[in-house]
Design a protein around this motif. Structure first.
Motif, PDB file in Angstrom:
ATOM      1  N   LYS A  81      -4.831  13.769 -14.641  1.00 40.42           N
ATOM      2  CA  LYS A  81      -5.083  13.826 -13.199  1.00 40.42           C
ATOM      3  C   LYS A  81      -4.518  12.588 -12.521  1.00 40.42           C
ATOM      4  O   LYS A  81      -3.930  12.664 -11.441  1.00 40.42           O
ATOM      5  N   GLY A  82      -4.711  11.435 -13.164  1.00 41.35           N
ATOM      6  CA  GLY A  82      -4.201  10.187 -12.603  1.00 41.35           C
ATOM      7  C   GLY A  82      -2.694  10.175 -12.503  1.00 41.35           C
ATOM      8  O   GLY A  82      -2.129   9.784 -11.479  1.00 41.35           O
ATOM      9  N   GLU A  83      -2.026  10.618 -13.564  1.00 37.25           N
ATOM     10  CA  GLU A  83      -0.565  10.639 -13.553  1.00 37.25           C
ATOM     11  C   GLU A  83      -0.038  11.639 -12.528  1.00 37.25           C
ATOM     12  O   GLU A  83       0.957  11.384 -11.855  1.00 37.25           O
ATOM     13  N   GLN A  84      -0.699  12.771 -12.425  1.00 37.71           N
ATOM     14  CA  GLN A  84      -0.290  13.784 -11.468  1.00 37.71           C
ATOM     15  C   GLN A  84      -0.412  13.248 -10.043  1.00 37.71           C
ATOM     16  O   GLN A  84       0.498  13.399  -9.232  1.00 37.71           O
ATOM     17  N   THR A  85      -1.505  12.587  -9.762  1.00 38.23           N
ATOM     18  CA  THR A  85      -1.719  12.000  -8.441  1.00 38.23           C
ATOM     19  C   THR A  85      -0.706  10.896  -8.159  1.00 38.23           C
ATOM     20  O   THR A  85      -0.143  10.820  -7.068  1.00 38.23           O
ATOM     21  N   LYS A  86      -0.467  10.067  -9.154  1.00 42.01           N
ATOM     22  CA  LYS A  86       0.481   8.960  -9.009  1.00 42.01           C
ATOM     23  C   LYS A  86       1.885   9.483  -8.681  1.00 42.01           C
ATOM     24  O   LYS A  86       2.550   8.966  -7.790  1.00 42.01           O
ATOM     25  N   GLY A  87       2.308  10.514  -9.387  1.00 40.96           N
ATOM     26  CA  GLY A  87       3.622  11.102  -9.118  1.00 40.96           C
ATOM     27  C   GLY A  87       3.705  11.689  -7.724  1.00 40.96           C
ATOM     28  O   GLY A  87       4.710  11.539  -7.027  1.00 40.96           O
ATOM     29  N   GLY A  88       2.634  12.350  -7.302  1.00 35.99           N
ATOM     30  CA  GLY A  88       2.600  12.919  -5.954  1.00 35.99           C
ATOM     31  C   GLY A  88       2.645  11.857  -4.874  1.00 35.99           C
ATOM     32  O   GLY A  88       3.340  12.010  -3.870  1.00 35.99           O
ATOM     33  N   LEU A  89       1.916  10.781  -5.088  1.00 37.14           N
ATOM     34  CA  LEU A  89       1.912   9.694  -4.101  1.00 37.14           C
ATOM     35  C   LEU A  89       3.274   9.013  -4.007  1.00 37.14           C
ATOM     36  O   LEU A  89       3.702   8.624  -2.921  1.00 37.14           O
ATOM     37  N   LYS A  90       3.937   8.885  -5.139  1.00 36.34           N
ATOM     38  CA  LYS A  90       5.280   8.296  -5.117  1.00 36.34           C
ATOM     39  C   LYS A  90       6.235   9.173  -4.320  1.00 36.34           C
ATOM     40  O   LYS A  90       7.072   8.667  -3.573  1.00 36.34           O
ATOM     41  N   GLN A  91       6.099  10.496  -4.472  1.00 35.36           N
ATOM     42  CA  GLN A  91       6.943  11.419  -3.714  1.00 35.36           C
ATOM     43  C   GLN A  91       6.677  11.282  -2.222  1.00 35.36           C
ATOM     44  O   GLN A  91       7.613  11.223  -1.425  1.00 35.36           O
ATOM     45  N   VAL A  92       5.427  11.210  -1.850  1.00 32.26           N
ATOM     46  CA  VAL A  92       5.064  11.066  -0.434  1.00 32.26           C
ATOM     47  C   VAL A  92       5.600   9.745   0.117  1.00 32.26           C
ATOM     48  O   VAL A  92       6.167   9.703   1.211  1.00 32.26           O
ATOM     49  N   GLY A  93       5.441   8.677  -0.636  1.00 31.14           N
ATOM     50  CA  GLY A  93       5.941   7.376  -0.200  1.00 31.14           C
ATOM     51  C   GLY A  93       7.442   7.377   0.008  1.00 31.14           C
ATOM     52  O   GLY A  93       7.949   6.829   1.000  1.00 31.14           O
ATOM     53  N   GLN A  94       8.153   8.024  -0.893  1.00 30.52           N
ATOM     54  CA  GLN A  94       9.609   8.088  -0.766  1.00 30.52           C
ATOM     55  C   GLN A  94      10.002   8.937   0.440  1.00 30.52           C
ATOM     56  O   GLN A  94      10.944   8.612   1.148  1.00 30.52           O
ATOM     57  N   ASN A  95       9.270  10.020   0.700  1.00 27.43           N
ATOM     58  CA  ASN A  95       9.547  10.858   1.856  1.00 27.43           C
ATOM     59  C   ASN A  95       9.326  10.089   3.156  1.00 27.43           C
ATOM     60  O   ASN A  95      10.080  10.263   4.123  1.00 27.43           O
ATOM     61  N   ILE A  96       8.308   9.240   3.194  1.00 31.05           N
ATOM     62  CA  ILE A  96       8.057   8.419   4.383  1.00 31.05           C
ATOM     63  C   ILE A  96       9.198   7.435   4.592  1.00 31.05           C
ATOM     64  O   ILE A  96       9.677   7.249   5.712  1.00 31.05           O
ATOM     65  N   LYS A  97       9.650   6.808   3.513  1.00 32.96           N
ATOM     66  CA  LYS A  97      10.782   5.883   3.614  1.00 32.96           C
ATOM     67  C   LYS A  97      12.003   6.598   4.160  1.00 32.96           C
ATOM     68  O   LYS A  97      12.717   6.078   5.014  1.00 32.96           O
ATOM     69  N   ASP A  98      12.261   7.805   3.648  1.00 36.37           N
ATOM     70  CA  ASP A  98      13.426   8.567   4.108  1.00 36.37           C
ATOM     71  C   ASP A  98      13.306   8.933   5.588  1.00 36.37           C
ATOM     72  O   ASP A  98      14.293   8.937   6.309  1.00 36.37           O
ATOM     73  N   ALA A  99      12.096   9.224   6.049  1.00 35.57           N
ATOM     74  CA  ALA A  99      11.891   9.596   7.443  1.00 35.57           C
ATOM     75  C   ALA A  99      12.228   8.429   8.366  1.00 35.57           C
ATOM     76  O   ALA A  99      12.785   8.619   9.448  1.00 35.57           O
ATOM     77  N   PHE A 100      11.920   7.205   7.946  1.00 33.43           N
ATOM     78  CA  PHE A 100      12.211   6.036   8.779  1.00 33.43           C
ATOM     79  C   PHE A 100      13.674   5.635   8.730  1.00 33.43           C
ATOM     80  O   PHE A 100      14.158   4.965   9.631  1.00 33.43           O
ATOM     81  N   LYS A 101      14.377   6.058   7.708  1.00 34.84           N
ATOM     82  CA  LYS A 101      15.806   5.746   7.617  1.00 34.84           C
ATOM     83  C   LYS A 101      16.620   6.588   8.590  1.00 34.84           C
ATOM     84  O   LYS A 101      17.705   6.214   8.977  1.00 34.84           O
ATOM     85  N   ARG A 102      16.077   7.739   8.978  1.00 29.81           N
ATOM     86  CA  ARG A 102      16.816   8.644   9.871  1.00 29.81           C
ATOM     87  C   ARG A 102      16.740   8.186  11.260  1.00 29.81           C
ATOM     88  O   ARG A 102      16.618   7.629  12.033  1.00 29.81           O
TER      89      ARG A 102
END
Length: 57
Positions: free
Chosen positions: A36-57
Protein backbone atom coordinates in the motif's frame (compact mmCIF):
# COMPACT_ATOMS: atom_id res chain seq x y z
CA UNK A 1 6.63 14.38 -17.81
CA UNK A 2 9.44 12.45 -19.38
CA UNK A 3 8.60 9.00 -20.65
CA UNK A 4 11.26 7.41 -18.44
CA UNK A 5 9.82 8.93 -15.27
CA UNK A 6 6.28 7.95 -16.30
CA UNK A 7 7.38 4.35 -16.70
CA UNK A 8 9.32 4.37 -13.42
CA UNK A 9 6.44 5.80 -11.39
CA UNK A 10 3.93 3.49 -13.02
CA UNK A 11 6.16 0.48 -12.35
CA UNK A 12 6.52 1.48 -8.70
CA UNK A 13 2.76 1.81 -8.39
CA UNK A 14 2.21 -1.59 -10.04
CA UNK A 15 4.84 -3.25 -7.87
CA UNK A 16 3.10 -1.89 -4.79
CA UNK A 17 -0.25 -3.17 -6.02
CA UNK A 18 1.20 -6.66 -6.53
CA UNK A 19 2.73 -6.68 -3.05
CA UNK A 20 -0.53 -5.48 -1.53
CA UNK A 21 -2.55 -8.15 -3.33
CA UNK A 22 -0.04 -10.88 -2.45
CA UNK A 23 -0.06 -9.83 1.19
CA UNK A 24 -3.84 -9.82 1.25
CA UNK A 25 -4.03 -13.28 -0.38
CA UNK A 26 -1.51 -14.83 2.00
CA UNK A 27 -2.69 -13.02 5.10
CA UNK A 28 0.66 -11.26 5.49
CA UNK A 29 -0.31 -7.86 6.87
CA UNK A 30 3.25 -6.53 6.77
CA UNK A 31 3.59 -7.22 3.05
CA UNK A 32 0.15 -5.76 2.41
CA UNK A 33 1.10 -2.57 4.26
CA UNK A 34 4.40 -2.25 2.38
CA UNK A 35 2.54 -2.69 -0.88
CA UNK A 36 0.00 0.00 0.00
CA UNK A 37 2.85 2.35 0.86
CA UNK A 38 4.68 1.75 -2.39
CA UNK A 39 1.49 2.11 -4.39
CA UNK A 40 0.72 5.43 -2.71
CA UNK A 41 4.29 6.64 -3.12
CA UNK A 42 4.24 5.91 -6.85
CA UNK A 43 0.91 7.69 -7.24
CA UNK A 44 2.12 10.74 -5.37
CA UNK A 45 5.23 10.93 -7.51
CA UNK A 46 3.03 10.88 -10.62
CA UNK A 47 0.87 13.68 -9.26
CA UNK A 48 3.92 15.74 -8.31
CA UNK A 49 5.39 15.35 -11.77
CA UNK A 50 2.07 16.32 -13.37
CA UNK A 51 1.99 19.50 -11.26
CA UNK A 52 5.53 20.36 -12.34
CA UNK A 53 4.55 19.84 -15.98
CA UNK A 54 1.49 22.08 -15.57
CA UNK A 55 3.67 24.97 -14.35
CA UNK A 56 6.13 24.53 -17.20
CA UNK A 57 3.39 25.25 -19.74
Amino acid sequence: MGLGKKITHSAEKSKGRMKKDTGRATGNRSLEAKGKGEQTKGGLKQVGQNIKDAFKR
